[in-house]
Motif scaffolding. Structure first.
Motif: not given
Length: 242
Positions: A17-43
């Motif tokens: 990952f690009d730590a300058s752009l997304a320092p908080a990125a972790d493996v959950r970011w690759f899980d659509r369900g993670y974003w869906q739970q946060r109402d942050a997913l558009r397919v």
């Protein structure tokens, strides 16, 4: 801002990952369900398996899982042969996009990439910044908005990448994005840096032409060769030689 590439190991794989752009990125970011739970997913439809647009701390991004194509996909949906982390589809595309960004070329900005090992195979995912308010060149053709000016701009776009030795493995009208202010190339899966040579450059252009023809450009546009393809090649050659 200069990219800060970091690799984080995880059970059965790793993420880049690009730590300058997304320092908080972790493996959950690759899980659509993670974003869906946060109402942050558009397919959205398009591509193999569709495209997931996610609203991240780094801004609106596109999450793409790598899927096989062709006949292989009938019995192998998304697994690739493991030959090392650097050769995974996701890490290779991330680094090619990072190289393009360093050259200030118009392509998606890479945010994070991941692979997961499964014995002798792996699966992969990639997150890039979303290009907002864009239409594909294919859509422009279908809507009657592909004219000589847009064709010249498209040729110039391709030439900018070719001039830097960047080969696009699937140069087609669906992978050219058109916005109000600029054009972009997307989907650099299997793309590569190559020694400048006329043969692969012309083959790349021929692939784009076949794509337009397949989409009905010759039937839709009177004298396609003169009004569209000629200006496209002119824009390409002028920019390549600049």
């Amino acid at each position: 801002m200069m990219m800060q590439e970091q690799i984080r190991e995880e059970a059965g794989g790793a993420m880049l990952f690009d730590a300058s752009l997304a320092p908080a990125a972790d493996v959950r970011w690759f899980d659509r369900g993670y974003w869906q739970q946060r109402d942050a997913l558009r397919v959205q439809s398009g591509g193999r398996g569709g495209v997931a647009v996610i609203d991240t701390p780094a801004g609106a991004c596109v999450l793409r899982h790598y899927h096989r194509g062709g006949l292989v996909a009938k019995f192998n949906h998304d697994h690739y042969l493991w030959t090392g982390a650097a050769h995974t589809r996701s890490f290779a595309e991330f680094r090619l996009l990072a190289h393009a960004a360093g050259l200030e070329l118009p392509a998606p900005q890479p945010v994070a990439a991941r692979y997961r090992r499964h014995g002798l195979s792996y699966t992969a995912d990639l997150i890039t910044r979303r290009i907002e308010d864009a239409h594909t060149l294919a859509q422009c053709l279908a809507e009657g908005r592909l004219d000589a000016d847009l064709a010249r701009e498209t040729g110039a776009l391709v030439a900018r990448f070719h001039r830097e030795g960047i080969w696009h493995a699937d140069l087609n009208a669906h992978n050219v994005l058109v916005t109000a202010g600029a054009l972009y190339l997307i989907d650099f899966d299997r793309g590569a840096l190559r020694t400048p040579a006329e043969a692969w450059r012309l083959a790349n252009l021929a692939r784009l032409r076949r794509s337009l023809v397949k989409l009905g450009a010759i039937e839709r546009i009177a004298d396609f060769q003169a009004t569209i393809w000629g200006p496209l090649v002119y824009g390409y050659e002028r920019t390549l030689g600049a």
